[in-house]
Design a protein around this motif. Sequence first.
Motif, mmCIF file in Angstrom:
data_model
loop_
_atom_site.group_PDB
_atom_site.id
_atom_site.type_symbol
_atom_site.label_atom_id
_atom_site.label_comp_id
_atom_site.label_asym_id
_atom_site.label_seq_id
_atom_site.Cartn_x
_atom_site.Cartn_y
_atom_site.Cartn_z
ATOM 1 N N ASP A 193 0.798 -1.223 0.000
ATOM 2 C CA ASP A 193 0.000 0.000 0.000
ATOM 3 C C ASP A 193 0.829 1.271 0.000
ATOM 4 N N SER A 194 2.142 1.174 -0.036
ATOM 5 C CA SER A 194 2.964 2.379 0.052
ATOM 6 C C SER A 194 4.212 2.243 -0.803
ATOM 7 N N PRO A 195 4.768 3.368 -1.259
ATOM 8 C CA PRO A 195 6.024 3.321 -2.003
ATOM 9 C C PRO A 195 7.156 2.699 -1.187
ATOM 10 N N ALA A 196 7.148 2.880 0.118
ATOM 11 C CA ALA A 196 8.205 2.296 0.959
ATOM 12 C C ALA A 196 8.199 0.778 0.853
ATOM 13 N N GLU A 197 7.003 0.180 0.885
ATOM 14 C CA GLU A 197 6.906 -1.276 0.743
ATOM 15 C C GLU A 197 7.395 -1.714 -0.631
ATOM 16 N N ALA A 198 7.034 -0.958 -1.649
ATOM 17 C CA ALA A 198 7.458 -1.302 -3.000
ATOM 18 C C ALA A 198 8.974 -1.221 -3.143
ATOM 19 N N LEU A 199 9.575 -0.167 -2.626
ATOM 20 C CA LEU A 199 11.024 -0.015 -2.717
ATOM 21 C C LEU A 199 11.750 -1.158 -2.011
ATOM 22 N N ALA A 200 11.228 -1.572 -0.855
ATOM 23 C CA ALA A 200 11.834 -2.684 -0.120
ATOM 24 C C ALA A 200 11.731 -3.984 -0.913
ATOM 25 N N SER B 64 5.147 13.493 -1.536
ATOM 26 C CA SER B 64 5.689 14.541 -2.395
ATOM 27 C C SER B 64 6.905 13.967 -3.123
ATOM 28 N N VAL B 65 7.396 14.705 -4.120
ATOM 29 C CA VAL B 65 8.605 14.256 -4.811
ATOM 30 C C VAL B 65 9.763 14.135 -3.828
ATOM 31 N N ALA B 66 9.918 15.132 -2.978
ATOM 32 C CA ALA B 66 11.020 15.106 -2.010
ATOM 33 C C ALA B 66 10.911 13.909 -1.082
ATOM 34 N N ALA B 67 9.690 13.632 -0.604
ATOM 35 C CA ALA B 67 9.499 12.499 0.306
ATOM 36 C C ALA B 67 9.766 11.178 -0.406
ATOM 37 N N LEU B 68 9.393 11.081 -1.679
ATOM 38 C CA LEU B 68 9.641 9.857 -2.436
ATOM 39 C C LEU B 68 11.134 9.600 -2.587
ATOM 40 N N VAL B 69 11.891 10.644 -2.886
ATOM 41 C CA VAL B 69 13.347 10.484 -3.000
ATOM 42 C C VAL B 69 13.938 10.084 -1.654
ATOM 43 N N ASP B 70 13.457 10.687 -0.583
ATOM 44 C CA ASP B 70 13.940 10.317 0.755
ATOM 45 C C ASP B 70 13.682 8.834 1.048
ATOM 46 N N LEU B 71 12.510 8.350 0.657
ATOM 47 C CA LEU B 71 12.183 6.942 0.864
ATOM 48 C C LEU B 71 13.134 6.037 0.082
ATOM 49 N N ALA B 72 13.475 6.449 -1.122
ATOM 50 C CA ALA B 72 14.393 5.657 -1.934
ATOM 51 C C ALA B 72 15.775 5.574 -1.293
ATOM 52 N N VAL B 73 16.250 6.692 -0.780
ATOM 53 C CA VAL B 73 17.564 6.702 -0.118
ATOM 54 C C VAL B 73 17.528 5.839 1.137
ATOM 55 N N GLU B 74 16.449 5.949 1.904
ATOM 56 C CA GLU B 74 16.308 5.136 3.108
ATOM 57 C C GLU B 74 16.282 3.643 2.785
ATOM 58 N N ALA B 75 15.789 3.290 1.609
ATOM 59 C CA ALA B 75 15.717 1.888 1.207
ATOM 60 C C ALA B 75 17.048 1.365 0.671
ATOM 61 N N GLY B 76 18.048 2.234 0.555
ATOM 62 C CA GLY B 76 19.371 1.796 0.128
ATOM 63 C C GLY B 76 19.722 2.123 -1.308
ATOM 64 N N PHE B 77 18.889 2.906 -1.995
ATOM 65 C CA PHE B 77 19.171 3.313 -3.360
ATOM 66 C C PHE B 77 19.915 4.650 -3.377
ATOM 67 N N ARG B 78 20.577 4.930 -4.492
ATOM 68 C CA ARG B 78 21.153 6.244 -4.726
ATOM 69 C C ARG B 78 20.400 6.891 -5.897
ATOM 70 N N PRO B 79 19.939 8.128 -5.722
ATOM 71 C CA PRO B 79 19.177 8.792 -6.793
ATOM 72 C C PRO B 79 20.096 9.313 -7.895
ATOM 73 N N LEU B 80 20.077 8.659 -9.037
ATOM 74 C CA LEU B 80 20.928 9.034 -10.160
ATOM 75 C C LEU B 80 20.286 10.109 -11.031
#
Length: 241
Positions: A114-121, A160-176
């Motif tokens: 139900d959330s982008p965080a779950e998807a990123l994980a 938000s876009v900023a929150a989505l990028v933060d979630l990606a970084v928290e999940a271990g990705f680097r925003p290219l």
Amino acid sequence: MTDTPGFYEHLTFNAPLSEARADALAARVAAAGPSTVLDVGCGWGELLIRVAAQAPGARALGVDTEERHLTRGRARARELDVSTRVTFENLSGDQLSEPADVVICIGSSHAFGDSPAEALAALKPLVRPGGRLVLGEGTWEVRGPGDPDLVWDDVVALPSVAALVDLAVEAGFRPLWIETANEDELFAFESGYLADLEEWLLHHDDADVRARADEHRRRWLHGYRNAFGFAYLTLGVPGHS
């Protein structure tokens, strides 16, 4: 003219994505030299096919649970002469386990929860170390309190876009690379979706289809138009431990 409205016939991509942005995005990930590409919730896989076309050494797999989309994707792959390297299978995201060099997930994060965080994980194990994830996700930018036009009757929790990028970084990705759909892309997407209904209504008097089209247009133009957006993140998985 068929007895039912068309099925995404007026859309090249099932997302607010222009030809120019799609080709640039495909070139960017193809430049990394992937040997395998996976598209989760691929629809008819137009972006997947374009990545494969620009990465001639890659084999690509698109998975979706809508057989009509997969049939369209197979036909498109044959049209562009990449069908020996691009295959489509009727699978859900939770059936996948083999990682790929490039993973695409555009508007399909709901396949993992139900959330982008779950998807990123869930997506991270599907990307090989040093690989890329192309994530396309809806966003919600609040303009200010009390805005009478900001209405979406069944609003879902979007970052938000900023929150989505933060979630990606928290999940271990680097925003290219971080980019968002512009107004033209958003208008083209909504208009293309509605065109199946509106073109059909020119030849059919159907109250249910007319009400469906009118309600969608109302919610878009009088509701979420100025707050809903769509972000495309090209994310990297570090190759070191």
